[in-house]
Design a protein around this motif. Structure first.
Motif, short mmCIF file in Angstrom:
data_model
loop_
_atom_site.label_atom_id
_atom_site.label_comp_id
_atom_site.label_asym_id
_atom_site.label_seq_id
_atom_site.Cartn_x
_atom_site.Cartn_y
_atom_site.Cartn_z
N MET A 73 0.83 -1.21 0.00
CA MET A 73 0.00 0.00 0.00
C MET A 73 0.86 1.25 0.00
O MET A 73 1.85 1.35 0.74
CB MET A 73 -0.90 0.00 1.24
N LEU A 74 0.50 2.24 -0.80
CA LEU A 74 1.23 3.49 -0.84
C LEU A 74 1.19 4.16 0.53
O LEU A 74 0.14 4.20 1.18
CB LEU A 74 0.64 4.43 -1.90
N THR A 75 2.33 4.67 0.97
CA THR A 75 2.53 5.20 2.31
C THR A 75 3.09 6.61 2.19
O THR A 75 4.01 6.85 1.41
CB THR A 75 3.51 4.30 3.09
N PHE A 76 2.52 7.54 2.96
CA PHE A 76 2.85 8.96 2.79
C PHE A 76 3.42 9.58 4.07
O PHE A 76 3.03 9.20 5.18
CB PHE A 76 1.60 9.75 2.42
N ALA A 77 4.30 10.54 3.88
CA ALA A 77 4.73 11.42 4.97
C ALA A 77 3.91 12.70 4.84
O ALA A 77 4.20 13.56 4.01
CB ALA A 77 6.22 11.71 4.87
N SER A 78 2.87 12.81 5.66
CA SER A 78 1.90 13.90 5.52
C SER A 78 2.54 15.25 5.79
O SER A 78 3.24 15.44 6.79
CB SER A 78 0.73 13.67 6.48
N GLY A 79 2.31 16.19 4.88
CA GLY A 79 2.84 17.54 5.00
C GLY A 79 4.21 17.73 4.42
O GLY A 79 4.71 18.86 4.35
N SER A 80 4.83 16.65 3.95
CA SER A 80 6.21 16.74 3.47
C SER A 80 6.33 17.54 2.18
O SER A 80 7.41 18.05 1.86
CB SER A 80 6.81 15.35 3.29
N HIS A 81 5.24 17.66 1.43
CA HIS A 81 5.29 18.42 0.18
C HIS A 81 5.64 19.88 0.40
O HIS A 81 6.17 20.56 -0.50
CB HIS A 81 3.94 18.32 -0.55
N LYS A 82 5.36 20.39 1.59
CA LYS A 82 5.59 21.81 1.87
C LYS A 82 7.07 22.16 1.91
O LYS A 82 7.44 23.33 1.82
CB LYS A 82 4.91 22.19 3.18
N ASN A 83 7.93 21.16 2.06
CA ASN A 83 9.37 21.39 2.07
C ASN A 83 9.96 21.44 0.66
O ASN A 83 11.14 21.76 0.50
CB ASN A 83 10.08 20.31 2.88
N GLY A 84 9.15 21.10 -0.34
CA GLY A 84 9.65 21.12 -1.71
C GLY A 84 10.74 20.08 -1.94
O GLY A 84 10.73 19.01 -1.34
N PHE A 85 11.69 20.42 -2.78
CA PHE A 85 12.78 19.52 -3.16
C PHE A 85 13.68 19.27 -1.94
O PHE A 85 14.30 20.19 -1.43
CB PHE A 85 13.57 20.19 -4.29
N VAL A 86 13.73 18.03 -1.49
CA VAL A 86 14.46 17.71 -0.26
C VAL A 86 15.91 17.33 -0.54
O VAL A 86 16.84 17.86 0.08
CB VAL A 86 13.76 16.57 0.51
N LYS A 87 16.12 16.42 -1.47
CA LYS A 87 17.46 15.88 -1.69
C LYS A 87 17.59 15.42 -3.14
O LYS A 87 16.69 14.78 -3.68
CB LYS A 87 17.71 14.69 -0.75
N ASN A 88 18.70 15.74 -3.76
CA ASN A 88 18.93 15.35 -5.15
C ASN A 88 19.39 13.89 -5.18
O ASN A 88 20.56 13.58 -5.39
CB ASN A 88 19.97 16.27 -5.79
N ILE A 89 18.39 13.00 -4.98
CA ILE A 89 18.72 11.59 -4.85
C ILE A 89 17.62 10.73 -5.46
O ILE A 89 16.44 10.96 -5.23
CB ILE A 89 18.94 11.22 -3.35
N ALA A 90 18.03 9.76 -6.28
CA ALA A 90 17.08 8.87 -6.95
C ALA A 90 16.56 7.82 -5.97
O ALA A 90 17.14 7.58 -4.90
CB ALA A 90 17.74 8.19 -8.14
N ILE A 91 15.47 7.20 -6.32
CA ILE A 91 14.88 6.14 -5.50
C ILE A 91 15.88 4.99 -5.39
O ILE A 91 16.37 4.47 -6.39
CB ILE A 91 13.54 5.69 -6.09
#
Length: 271
Positions: free
Chosen positions: A154-172
């Motif tokens: 199941m897809l799992t989210f860190a709620s509110g994390s979008h507000k920080n924008g680009f966090v780290k230049n790192i691929a999955i």
């Protein structure tokens, strides 16, 4: 036998509560986006196309973490007319536009994400790490084609994390899993996921929302999911920040120039 193809041209109403939750948390689940007849039809369509165009031939145990996370078949709408009807559906485009609060959206690309029985976890990541776009108005629809439970990936989210924008230049990757999990704990984001989703339900999340998924712990059930990425009409192309963004610029925006709008033949307006 009724052979009518569901066109998905009719809209469904998204209430203000769901819009607010999406914008605050960075994600929301909307139930019954497709009805039983519609999801039955398009599950068959998407499964046949995914089987036909899947290029992964390695055994599960021979793949890296990314490869074990899911089978990924991209832009099926380009090569299959019935998938095209699904991925360019006005119903989906209207939901995306309403959630983002914009007049129109364009498709960025679609992708089937099938997590095999015994398939591994999907590391924490941000979708928009891969997209050379100047806007925060991006959203991914994630729709299971069968009923799923949380132990199927199941897809799992860190709620509110979008507000920080680009966090780290790192691929999955394993590295993104470790670094971004530490970031989530440091920021105190609530980690949430649905217990169950029915076929035809859909989650929607911003491009910057941190998300992951556990492995598929079922014994013999493939987690069948179809996703579509939408971007607000008028979004501009930025200078790629990494090799993946350059690859995306070439493939999904047809190599259009930096500073131009996302408006190639592969990015039609949905509404």
């Amino acid at each position: 036998m009724n052979t009518t193809i569901p066109t998905l041209k009719n809209y469904i109403t998204i209430n203000d509560h769901d819009k607010s939750r999406f914008r605050e948390n960075g994600h929301v689940m909307i139930e019954n986006v497709l009805n039983d007849e519609e999801i039955t039809h398009y599950r068959d369509v998407i499964n046949k196309a995914a089987l036909r165009f899947n290029t992964e031939k390695r055994k599960l145990q021979d793949r890296d973490t990314y490869g074990k996370a899911f089978l990924q078949i991209m832009n099926l709408w380009e090569v299959d007319e019935e998938v095209r009807t699904f991925s360019l559906a006005k119903r989906f485009g209207k939901i995306a536009a309403d959630l983002l609060g914009v007049e129109n959206v364009r498709i960025y690309h679609d992708q089937a994400l099938y997590k095999e029985p015994g398939g591994g976890f999907t590391p924490w990541h941000q979708d928009q790490y891969y997209w050379p776009l100047d806007t925060n108005n991006t959203v991914t629809m994630w729709m299971p084609l069968i009923d799923i439970t949380e132990d199927m990936g199941m897809l799992t989210f860190a709620s509110g994390s979008h507000k920080n924008g680009f966090v780290k230049n790192i691929a999955i990757s394993d590295e993104s899993e470790a670094i971004l999990e530490d970031f989530i704990k440091e920021k105190g984001f609530e980690v949430t996921r649905a217990k169950t989703m029915k076929a035809g339900d859909a989650t929607w999340h911003y491009g910057w929302t941190l998300h992951s998924a556990p492995g598929n712990y079922s014994q013999n059930v493939m987690r069948e999911v179809m996703t579509i990425i939408f971007v607000a009409d008028g979004a501009k192309i930025i200078a790629p920040q990494n090799e993946h963004q350059e690859a995306d610029r070439q493939r999904w925006i047809c190599g259009m120039p930096v500073g131009g709008t996302v408006s190639s033949e592969l990015n039609p307006v949905i509404l």
